[in-house]
Design an enzyme around this catalytic site. Structure first.
Site, PDB file in Angstrom:
ATOM      1  N   VAL A  65       0.807  -1.228   0.000  1.00 56.68           N
ATOM      2  CA  VAL A  65       0.000   0.000   0.000  1.00 56.68           C
ATOM      3  C   VAL A  65       0.842   1.282   0.000  1.00 56.68           C
ATOM      4  O   VAL A  65       0.295   2.371  -0.168  1.00 56.68           O
ATOM      5  CB  VAL A  65      -1.004   0.032   1.183  1.00 56.68           C
ATOM      6  CG1 VAL A  65      -2.059  -1.044   1.046  1.00 56.68           C
ATOM      7  CG2 VAL A  65      -0.294  -0.035   2.530  1.00 56.68           C
ATOM      8  N   ASN A  91      -7.472  -0.660   5.185  1.00 58.95           N
ATOM      9  CA  ASN A  91      -7.268  -1.088   6.568  1.00 58.95           C
ATOM     10  C   ASN A  91      -5.796  -1.247   6.953  1.00 58.95           C
ATOM     11  O   ASN A  91      -5.447  -1.100   8.127  1.00 58.95           O
ATOM     12  CB  ASN A  91      -8.021  -2.421   6.763  1.00 58.95           C
ATOM     13  CG  ASN A  91      -7.536  -3.191   7.954  1.00 58.95           C
ATOM     14  OD1 ASN A  91      -7.923  -2.915   9.082  1.00 58.95           O
ATOM     15  ND2 ASN A  91      -6.652  -4.164   7.734  1.00 58.95           N
ATOM     16  N   SER A 143      -8.331   5.220  13.964  1.00 56.79           N
ATOM     17  CA  SER A 143      -8.039   4.655  15.290  1.00 56.79           C
ATOM     18  C   SER A 143      -8.727   5.551  16.312  1.00 56.79           C
ATOM     19  O   SER A 143      -9.089   6.690  16.012  1.00 56.79           O
ATOM     20  CB  SER A 143      -6.528   4.699  15.529  1.00 56.79           C
ATOM     21  OG  SER A 143      -6.218   4.433  16.877  1.00 56.79           O
ATOM     22  N   TYR A 156       1.761   8.295  15.315  1.00 55.01           N
ATOM     23  CA  TYR A 156       0.588   7.486  14.953  1.00 55.01           C
ATOM     24  C   TYR A 156      -0.664   8.361  14.891  1.00 55.01           C
ATOM     25  O   TYR A 156      -1.458   8.293  13.945  1.00 55.01           O
ATOM     26  CB  TYR A 156       0.441   6.385  15.997  1.00 55.01           C
ATOM     27  CG  TYR A 156      -0.645   5.390  15.714  1.00 55.01           C
ATOM     28  CD1 TYR A 156      -0.579   4.541  14.618  1.00 55.01           C
ATOM     29  CD2 TYR A 156      -1.753   5.280  16.560  1.00 55.01           C
ATOM     30  CE1 TYR A 156      -1.578   3.604  14.371  1.00 55.01           C
ATOM     31  CE2 TYR A 156      -2.754   4.346  16.320  1.00 55.01           C
ATOM     32  CZ  TYR A 156      -2.661   3.518  15.219  1.00 55.01           C
ATOM     33  OH  TYR A 156      -3.650   2.606  14.973  1.00 55.01           O
ATOM     34  N   LYS A 160      -3.473   9.099  11.966  1.00 55.51           N
ATOM     35  CA  LYS A 160      -4.868   8.672  12.091  1.00 55.51           C
ATOM     36  C   LYS A 160      -5.830   9.866  12.106  1.00 55.51           C
ATOM     37  O   LYS A 160      -6.938   9.771  11.583  1.00 55.51           O
ATOM     38  CB  LYS A 160      -5.021   7.779  13.328  1.00 55.51           C
ATOM     39  CG  LYS A 160      -4.244   6.458  13.199  1.00 55.51           C
ATOM     40  CD  LYS A 160      -4.664   5.638  11.967  1.00 55.51           C
ATOM     41  CE  LYS A 160      -4.069   4.241  11.941  1.00 55.51           C
ATOM     42  NZ  LYS A 160      -4.533   3.444  10.791  1.00 55.51           N
ATOM     43  N   ILE A 189      -7.858  -3.689  19.966  1.00 53.88           N
ATOM     44  CA  ILE A 189      -8.421  -4.918  19.387  1.00 53.88           C
ATOM     45  C   ILE A 189      -7.300  -5.969  19.414  1.00 53.88           C
ATOM     46  O   ILE A 189      -6.141  -5.653  19.100  1.00 53.88           O
ATOM     47  CB  ILE A 189      -8.898  -4.696  17.927  1.00 53.88           C
ATOM     48  CG1 ILE A 189      -9.781  -3.420  17.815  1.00 53.88           C
ATOM     49  CG2 ILE A 189      -9.630  -5.921  17.407  1.00 53.88           C
ATOM     50  CD1 ILE A 189     -11.046  -3.411  18.629  1.00 53.88           C
TER      51      ILE A 189
HETATM   52  N1  LIG Z   1      -5.474  -3.539  16.908  1.00 51.24           N
HETATM   53  C1  LIG Z   1      -5.790  -2.366  17.427  1.00 51.24           C
HETATM   54  O1  LIG Z   1      -5.985  -2.232  18.650  1.00 51.24           O
HETATM   55  C2  LIG Z   1      -5.943  -1.158  16.552  1.00 51.24           C
HETATM   56  C3  LIG Z   1      -6.360   0.038  17.161  1.00 51.24           C
HETATM   57  C4  LIG Z   1      -6.514   1.164  16.376  1.00 51.24           C
HETATM   58  C5  LIG Z   1      -6.306   1.106  15.021  1.00 51.24           C
HETATM   59  N2  LIG Z   1      -5.890  -0.061  14.444  1.00 51.24           N
HETATM   60  C6  LIG Z   1      -5.666  -0.049  12.999  1.00 51.24           C
HETATM   61  O2  LIG Z   1      -6.248  -1.193  12.406  1.00 51.24           O
HETATM   62  C7  LIG Z   1      -5.547  -1.505  11.191  1.00 51.24           C
HETATM   63  C8  LIG Z   1      -5.228  -2.988  11.186  1.00 51.24           C
HETATM   64  O3  LIG Z   1      -4.342  -3.250  12.265  1.00 51.24           O
HETATM   65  P1  LIG Z   1      -4.319  -4.638  13.056  1.00 51.24           P
HETATM   66  O4  LIG Z   1      -4.491  -4.329  14.485  1.00 51.24           O
HETATM   67  O5  LIG Z   1      -5.184  -5.609  12.399  1.00 51.24           O
HETATM   68  O6  LIG Z   1      -2.762  -5.008  12.875  1.00 51.24           O
HETATM   69  P2  LIG Z   1      -2.016  -6.200  12.152  1.00 51.24           P
HETATM   70  O7  LIG Z   1      -2.582  -7.511  12.583  1.00 51.24           O
HETATM   71  O8  LIG Z   1      -0.568  -5.939  12.371  1.00 51.24           O
HETATM   72  O9  LIG Z   1      -2.382  -6.012  10.602  1.00 51.24           O
HETATM   73  C9  LIG Z   1      -1.817  -4.981   9.847  1.00 51.24           C
HETATM   74  C10 LIG Z   1      -1.944  -5.380   8.402  1.00 51.24           C
HETATM   75  O10 LIG Z   1      -1.454  -4.298   7.585  1.00 51.24           O
HETATM   76  C11 LIG Z   1      -0.551  -4.849   6.634  1.00 51.24           C
HETATM   77  N3  LIG Z   1       0.430  -3.888   6.133  1.00 51.24           N
HETATM   78  C12 LIG Z   1       1.302  -3.125   6.849  1.00 51.24           C
HETATM   79  N4  LIG Z   1       2.073  -2.418   6.006  1.00 51.24           N
HETATM   80  C13 LIG Z   1       1.672  -2.737   4.742  1.00 51.24           C
HETATM   81  C14 LIG Z   1       2.094  -2.351   3.448  1.00 51.24           C
HETATM   82  N5  LIG Z   1       3.089  -1.467   3.253  1.00 51.24           N
HETATM   83  N6  LIG Z   1       1.447  -2.877   2.375  1.00 51.24           N
HETATM   84  C15 LIG Z   1       0.439  -3.762   2.545  1.00 51.24           C
HETATM   85  N7  LIG Z   1       0.008  -4.199   3.744  1.00 51.24           N
HETATM   86  C16 LIG Z   1       0.637  -3.685   4.816  1.00 51.24           C
HETATM   87  C17 LIG Z   1       0.130  -5.987   7.383  1.00 51.24           C
HETATM   88  O11 LIG Z   1       0.812  -6.836   6.476  1.00 51.24           O
HETATM   89  P3  LIG Z   1       2.077  -7.732   6.950  1.00 51.24           P
HETATM   90  O12 LIG Z   1       1.498  -8.877   7.737  1.00 51.24           O
HETATM   91  O13 LIG Z   1       2.713  -8.137   5.664  1.00 51.24           O
HETATM   92  O14 LIG Z   1       2.946  -6.847   7.788  1.00 51.24           O
HETATM   93  C18 LIG Z   1      -1.085  -6.608   8.052  1.00 51.24           C
HETATM   94  O15 LIG Z   1      -1.779  -7.403   7.144  1.00 51.24           O
HETATM   95  C19 LIG Z   1      -4.325  -0.586  11.154  1.00 51.24           C
HETATM   96  O16 LIG Z   1      -4.588   0.504  10.290  1.00 51.24           O
HETATM   97  C20 LIG Z   1      -4.202  -0.112  12.593  1.00 51.24           C
HETATM   98  O17 LIG Z   1      -3.577   1.149  12.705  1.00 51.24           O
HETATM   99  C21 LIG Z   1      -5.709  -1.193  15.189  1.00 51.24           C
END
Ligand SMILES: NC(=O)c1ccc[n+]([C@@H]2O[C@H](COP(=O)([O-])OP(=O)(O)OC[C@H]3O[C@@H](n4cnc5c(N)ncnc54)[C@H](OP(=O)(O)O)[C@@H]3O)[C@@H](O)[C@H]2O)c1
Length: 276
Positions: A65, A91, A143, A156, A160, A189
């Protein structure tokens, strides 16, 4: 009863892990076709294979991305192959909890590339397609840090807040054109994000907070609210909607909570706490 998502064509970025994987699975359960995008061919293939029960409705898409040409091609190819694009879930993203004075300009560039440019590239490619077809819904993952500023998350939070602002503007700008825009604001999450750095690479042991909300429940709530065409979607809704309102109103409780968080995080970092 036919589900709102039945027969819809969806593209989800960051679909091989965490919230993106959970959203993909829930969309498939609800009858959609899902192009599951990720930067690693192997990880995407593995994620699609885990969802093989849904047959060819789960489709792999390899795109980084942070690369405009790859995002443009991935979105255009999806719409061309499927004949339409109902939903784009921007996402993919990385986290980052670090004292401001420790952040290098390379850290700033890396997080802005992954969390902001990715979304800009996504909407830049998808909006013309959606305008032409006269319908479409873009769902951008911000977020809780995109509506409330947690100390030690300046990098961050900047990205966001950017995602929130962009998505909210477009929501009003295209409301009369049949397009919808939603901003997902998750908080804690249970996903692998908790031990990843700004570069997206895992470090050390995964320590998910005890009170983290399950990703599958988050995905279900998100899709329910997206189907209602909600703008800002806080997940889980409570206690974080109250936190958001309290921050906007400047209540003494929320001011104290954020100040307390700053003191605790400063202390943790001074004791040699983690970088991410
Ligand atoms: N979990 C939480 O508590 C939380 C809270 C607030 C916001 N968020 C947001 O939710 C979204 C998803 O996060 P998550 O918690 O599900 O984390 P995650 O399990 O680490 O998933 C992140 C995903 O983004 C992909 N990604 C990162 N850099 C990329 C790139 N350059 N090109 C393509 N894909 C890429 C990762 O791929 P790889 O596996 O290849 O690295 C992974 O599939 C994010 O935007 C995060 O900021 C999460």
């Amino acid at each position: 009863m036919v589900d709102y998502y039945t027969g819809k064509v969806c593209l989800v970025t960051g679909a091989n892990s965490g919230i993106g994987y959970a959203i993909s699975e829930e969309l498939l359960k609800r009858g959609a076709t899902v192009y599951m995008a990720g930067r690693s061919r192997e990880k995407v293939a593995e994620a699609v294979a885990r969802l093989s029960a849904y047959g060819d409705r789960a489709r792999p898409l390899v795109m980084d991305v942070t690369k405009q040409e790859q995002v443009q091609k991935g979105i255009e190819d999806t719409a061309a192959e499927a004949g339409r694009l109902d939903f784009l879930f921007n996402n993919a993203g990385v986290g980052g909890t670090i004292p401001f004075e420790m952040a290098t300009l390379d850290d700033w560039k890396a997080i802005i590339d992954t969390n902001i440019w990715s979304v800009v590239y996504g909407v830049h490619a998808a909006v013309p397609i959606m305008l032409k077809q006269g319908f479409g819904h873009v769902v951008n993952t911000s977020s809780i840090a995109g509506i409330v500023p947690p100390p030690f998350q300046a990098l961050y939070s900047l990205t966001k807040y950017g995602v929130t602002g962009l998505t909210e503007c477009l929501k009003y700008e295209y409301a009369e054109k049949g397009l919808y825009f939603s901003t997902i604001c998750p908080a804690n999450i249970a996903t692998p994000i908790f031990n990843k750095g700004i570069d997206g690479q895992a470090r050390g042991e995964l320590r998910i907070p005890d009170d983290a909300y399950p990703a599958d429940k988050a995905a279900s709530l998100i899709l329910d609210r997206v189907a209602e065409h909600r703008g800002i979607i806080v997940v889980p809704e409570e206690p974080y909607t109250d936190l958001w309102k309290g921050y906007i109103l400047g209540t003494p409780e929320v001011e104290e909570r954020l100040s307390q968080m700053a003191r605790e995080r400063r202390e943790a970092f001074e004791k040699g706490g983690t970088y991410f």
